[in-house]
Scaffold this motif. Structure first.
Motif, short mmCIF file in Angstrom:
data_model
loop_
_atom_site.label_atom_id
_atom_site.label_comp_id
_atom_site.label_asym_id
_atom_site.label_seq_id
_atom_site.Cartn_x
_atom_site.Cartn_y
_atom_site.Cartn_z
N TYR A 38 0.93 -0.87 -0.04
CA TYR A 38 0.00 0.28 -0.18
C TYR A 38 0.82 1.60 0.17
CZ TYR A 38 -4.71 -2.24 0.88
OH TYR A 38 -6.48 -2.67 0.00
N ARG A 39 2.13 1.01 0.58
CA ARG A 39 2.96 2.67 0.73
C ARG A 39 3.37 2.69 -0.43
NH1 ARG A 39 6.35 1.08 6.18
NH2 ARG A 39 4.30 1.68 8.18
N PRO A 43 -3.43 3.53 -2.76
CA PRO A 43 -4.78 2.53 -2.48
C PRO A 43 -5.04 2.69 -3.66
CG PRO A 43 -4.31 4.81 -0.59
CD PRO A 43 -3.24 4.53 -1.16
N ASP A 44 -5.19 3.65 -4.57
CA ASP A 44 -5.44 4.04 -5.70
C ASP A 44 -4.71 2.73 -6.59
OD1 ASP A 44 -7.21 5.85 -4.88
OD2 ASP A 44 -6.80 7.97 -6.02
N CYS A 283 -4.68 -2.76 5.64
CA CYS A 283 -3.61 -2.37 4.93
C CYS A 283 -2.17 -2.72 6.38
CB CYS A 283 -2.54 -0.96 4.67
SG CYS A 283 -2.91 0.10 5.83
N HIS A 284 -2.54 -3.23 7.84
CA HIS A 284 -2.31 -2.91 9.01
C HIS A 284 -1.07 -1.24 9.37
CE1 HIS A 284 -3.58 -7.28 9.71
NE2 HIS A 284 -2.55 -7.06 8.57
N GLN A 285 -1.41 -0.49 8.70
CA GLN A 285 -0.71 0.42 9.32
C GLN A 285 -1.05 0.57 10.61
OE1 GLN A 285 1.75 2.11 7.79
NE2 GLN A 285 1.61 4.57 9.24
N LEU A 301 -3.47 5.96 5.11
CA LEU A 301 -2.36 4.50 4.40
C LEU A 301 -3.65 4.35 3.87
CD1 LEU A 301 -0.14 3.99 3.11
CD2 LEU A 301 0.14 1.52 4.77
N CYS A 302 -4.65 3.46 3.19
CA CYS A 302 -5.07 2.76 2.59
C CYS A 302 -6.89 3.18 2.62
CB CYS A 302 -5.54 1.28 3.64
SG CYS A 302 -6.80 1.10 4.65
N ARG A 303 -7.40 4.53 4.08
CA ARG A 303 -8.02 5.29 3.38
C ARG A 303 -9.80 4.44 3.84
NH1 ARG A 303 -7.38 7.38 -2.27
NH2 ARG A 303 -5.88 8.27 -2.67
#
Length: 310
Positions: A38-39, A43-44, A283-285, A301-303
């Motif tokens: 994801y980073r 996300p897009d 995403c585990h952020q 991060l993933c919104r």
């Protein structure tokens, strides 16, 4: 650049592997790999892979020409993973591992498959999926130090971006032999596929031809669902909520106490009051929110919007 890499052949059918490992021994590394994806991609970018590779695109029958069929499946995977259209040369030779790829500057990529795939054609797509994901990660500059962590990253990304159901479906076991491709356990592949299914509303289990793959997926899905049921998320069960309330009171009374690493959350003091830190279930952020009751938080991060009772 010669960056050869390989996909582990964890079979015990005479092709050089050992017994199949089960369970979730690499779970933290898998979660870290999802965060890294994801980073790096955004996300897009991740959501651009909302549709998995279709089974027909990886189908390979005994009447297909070996080389033309392998090229066709490789081309479908290149297109699915949104790689630039480049020539991928697929060869076969005797080797210890299931497959390897030579990572060069392009425009061609060279993949070698174990000779046994000449007669195990149904799994060619699985081996190619892992190797072509290596190409994607190479182009993204997303690599980890050490073979183990980098291969776990590759398996995880292959599954999360919609091609890794082939790797889990390659897991088969009977009374005299077993076969598994990849570094993740079958249950860990199931976990990543379930995380993807929860994110995109997709059910990959309908594509499995292996009963063992379906069983592993259900176990992985159960673990993925537990990620959604940990405090301070409102979906947490009664026992978890009760333990969370007790830990919150203790943290408020002992602001300098060290967090318990066994817990899925940690409390932090400060001028702004008590805060709780926990992992986003998508995403585990790490997410930090004030510990003051019902609230809605958005992962930075993933919104993902998270309903919490802090």
């Amino acid at each position: 650049m010669d960056g050869g890499s390989d996909v582990n052949d964890g079979s015990s059918d005479g092709s050089g592997g050992g017994p199949v490992v089960h369970g979730f021994p690499h779970l933290e590394a898998v979660r870290s790999a999802i965060t890294s994806l994801y980073r790096r991609v955004s996300p897009d970018g991740v959501h651009a892979y909302a549709t998995s590779l279709a089974p027909a695109d990886a189908a390979f029958s005994d009447v297909d020409d070996l080389y033309l069929g392998a090229q066709r499946v490789a081309g479908a995977l290149v297109q699915h993973l949104r790689l630039p259209q480049a020539r991928i040369v697929v060869g076969f030779r005797r080797m210890e591992h299931a497959a390897s790829v030579e990572l060069t500057a392009g425009p061609e990529y060279f993949i070698e498959l174990n000779d046994r795939f000449r007669t195990h054609r149904r799994d060619i797509g699985a081996a190619l999926a892992h190797e072509i994901t290596h190409v994607l990660l190479h182009r993204l500059g997303l690599e980890l130090p050490g073979t183990r962590d980098n291969e776990i990253l590759t398996d995880t990304v292959t599954a999360y971006l919609g091609a890794g159901w082939l790797l889990l479906d390659a897991f088969r076991q009977d009374a005299v032999s077993s076969q598994k491709l990849g570094y993740l356990t079958p249950e860990e592949f199931g976990y990543v596929l379930a995380k993807r299914a929860l994110a995109f509303g997709e059910d990959p289990s309908v594509w499995f031809t292996s009963p063992q793959a379906y069983t592993a997926y259900t176990k992985g899905r159960a673990e993925a669902l537990r990620d959604l049921q940990r405090p301070p998320l409102t979906a947490a069960g009664w026992a978890g909520r009760r333990r969370y309330a007790k830990d919150r009171r203790y943290a408020a009374d002992h602001p300098d106490s060290a967090p318990d690493p066994a817990l899925p959350y940690a409390f932090e003091g400060g001028a702004g009051g008590l805060r709780v830190c926990f992992a986003c279930p998508t995403c585990h952020q790490r997410v930090r929110v004030p510990a003051r009751g019902r609230t809605r938080a958005r992962c930075g991060l993933c919104r993902t919007v998270l309903e919490c009772d802090t």
